[in-house]
Design a protein around this motif. Sequence first.
Motif, PDB file in Angstrom:
ATOM      1  N   PHE A  81      20.593  42.413  44.089  1.00 35.09           N
ATOM      2  CA  PHE A  81      20.532  43.848  43.782  1.00 35.09           C
ATOM      3  C   PHE A  81      19.523  44.101  42.667  1.00 35.09           C
ATOM      4  O   PHE A  81      19.608  43.460  41.611  1.00 35.09           O
ATOM      5  N   ILE A  82      18.636  45.054  42.872  1.00 32.36           N
ATOM      6  CA  ILE A  82      17.766  45.521  41.772  1.00 32.36           C
ATOM      7  C   ILE A  82      18.437  46.765  41.198  1.00 32.36           C
ATOM      8  O   ILE A  82      18.608  47.768  41.904  1.00 32.36           O
ATOM      9  N   ALA A  83      18.846  46.675  39.922  1.00 29.57           N
ATOM     10  CA  ALA A  83      19.588  47.798  39.315  1.00 29.57           C
ATOM     11  C   ALA A  83      19.032  48.132  37.933  1.00 29.57           C
ATOM     12  O   ALA A  83      19.772  48.445  37.008  1.00 29.57           O
ATOM     13  N   VAL A  84      17.709  48.044  37.804  1.00 29.62           N
ATOM     14  CA  VAL A  84      17.090  48.351  36.503  1.00 29.62           C
ATOM     15  C   VAL A  84      16.804  49.851  36.416  1.00 29.62           C
ATOM     16  O   VAL A  84      16.880  50.571  37.417  1.00 29.62           O
ATOM     17  N   GLY A  85      16.459  50.320  35.228  1.00 31.42           N
ATOM     18  CA  GLY A  85      16.250  51.749  35.006  1.00 31.42           C
ATOM     19  C   GLY A  85      14.979  52.261  35.676  1.00 31.42           C
ATOM     20  O   GLY A  85      14.014  51.510  35.879  1.00 31.42           O
ATOM     21  N   THR A  86      15.005  53.553  36.036  1.00 29.64           N
ATOM     22  CA  THR A  86      13.811  54.224  36.570  1.00 29.64           C
ATOM     23  C   THR A  86      13.676  55.561  35.835  1.00 29.64           C
ATOM     24  O   THR A  86      13.885  56.627  36.423  1.00 29.64           O
TER      25      THR A  86
END
Length: 464
Positions: A81-86
């Motif tokens: 899962f990519i769950a970094v900030g945007t």
Amino acid sequence: MRVCVIGTGYVGLVTGVCLSHIGHHVICIDNNEEKVKLMKSGQSPIYEPGLSELMQSSMKSGNLEFSSDLERGVDNSDILFIAVGTPALPTGESDTRYVEAVARGIGEHLKDGYKVIVNKSTVPIGSGDWVRMIVLDGVGERQKTLVAAGGPDASTQAIGAEFDVVSNPEFLREGSAVYDTFNPDRIVLGSNSQKALDMMQELYAPLVTRTFGEEENKNLPPVPIVTTDLNSAEMIKYAANSFLATKISFINEVANICDRVGADVVQVAKGIGLDSRIGTKFLQAGLGWGGSCFPKDVSALIHTADDYGYNSELLKSAVEVNKRQRAILLEKLQKELKILKGKVIGLLGLTFKPDTDDMRDAPSLDLIEQLNRLGAKVKAYDPIVSQTGISHGLSGVIIETDAERLADGCDALVLVTDWQQFANIDYEKLAKQMHSSRVIVDGRNFLDRKAAEKAGFRYVGIGH
Ligand code: NAD
Ligand code: UGA
């Protein structure tokens, strides 16, 4: 299943913890070493009801690990899962540099075997294909390094990498993130690969069957899974947040008209909300929406529309109404106190909503800035900010340790965040601490007007 969640913020950590609780093995990766250290010691870096307890129990069961080593996460997982900030760029578009760094990093570590790469971060439409491209760039870079190093299997190692990208937008709300994860309204999965979709359905099966949901939801039908193409899944996320933000701006507009014609927006919201086509939720008028998502996601969708030659007038108006809502609160204070220069204003609540420590784009920040500009002294009490001392770079505001101290010497109080605790304060005591004006502006229409007036306040609501 073996899962890796990259980015342990409000979404990543909650997702990782909840997936480990339902029986998957989860490695949570973050490049912030301090955070990883804290989590390894069993402490959550964010405040989210129920999260710490669940995290500690999953760690004990051996299902949950924390690391800053992306390679280890990639090697030991089938679903990433990519769950970094945007966050938003000054132009309004989404800043995807953290997603890019993670996608490239995954590519650089992919070896033989099949993986599903999941975009959990809210990303601009088209990002599924873009992530695929960046991952392949990462694979290529690794291959070049291996070839340069001259290893015998240099060209075959990376070629073995096989993966698909899935868009799986997140709909949890801060303050009820654990509840929302175990009791979702729907799960959206966007991909062109049936193999990837099958693996995602297997991952979520215990949630779909409501095995871990609240007792009151156990008899509901299974959680609907909406499978779409990549672009539509990404659009669903932006459309959902933009719709909810617009709904709030709509009721705020109605509140402003109520103020002028002498109607009560709380009664109006109830009256329209009981129409099942409208629904009662997200009709609470007040200071407007803030937080880490609505503002940036609405701006990002407006920006995308602009990029593709469409002027999104409705969404632009929703943003304008939201901005104006803060100004309306100031106008109410000016009407009550006249000149604000030299006045002391006490804010009840600082976080963008109750039950969170998140201050990103909190309406309180706009208020503090404007009150300072007008020469008022600003004090604040917030159940979490006052207790944890997290200042989030707050300036121009004196943080008090309780509501009584806050009221001491104030000309007016403003209820900014509808923390449940604020319903139980002894307002009579507060009124006695204040200057003679004793005004309370209820920025969330949260308090009982009659009780506030009985306590000695002049009560001012928003369209209420
Ligand atoms: P956050 O800022 O709280 O957390 C992001 C985390 O990613 C941080 O811990 C950061 O250290 C880490 N990170 C950044 N770059 C990294 C890298 N290269 N490698 C490893 N870790 C890295 O963000 P958030 O609020 O959890 O939001 C994450 C995404 O989810 C955003 O796209 C947001 O729009 C979306 N979303 C958020 C919410 C919410 O309620 N906060 C809800 C739904 C969707
Ligand atoms: C919102 C969405 O509700 C989630 O579904 C979504 O996943 C998330 O954004 C995201 O993408 O990050 P969140 O920002 O945590 O969740 O909180 P909300 O409960 O939606 O509140 C957002 C803002 O709207 C708050 O400032 C709140 O005070 C305000 N609000 C909410 C109102 O002014 N009136 C309402 O009736 C409801």
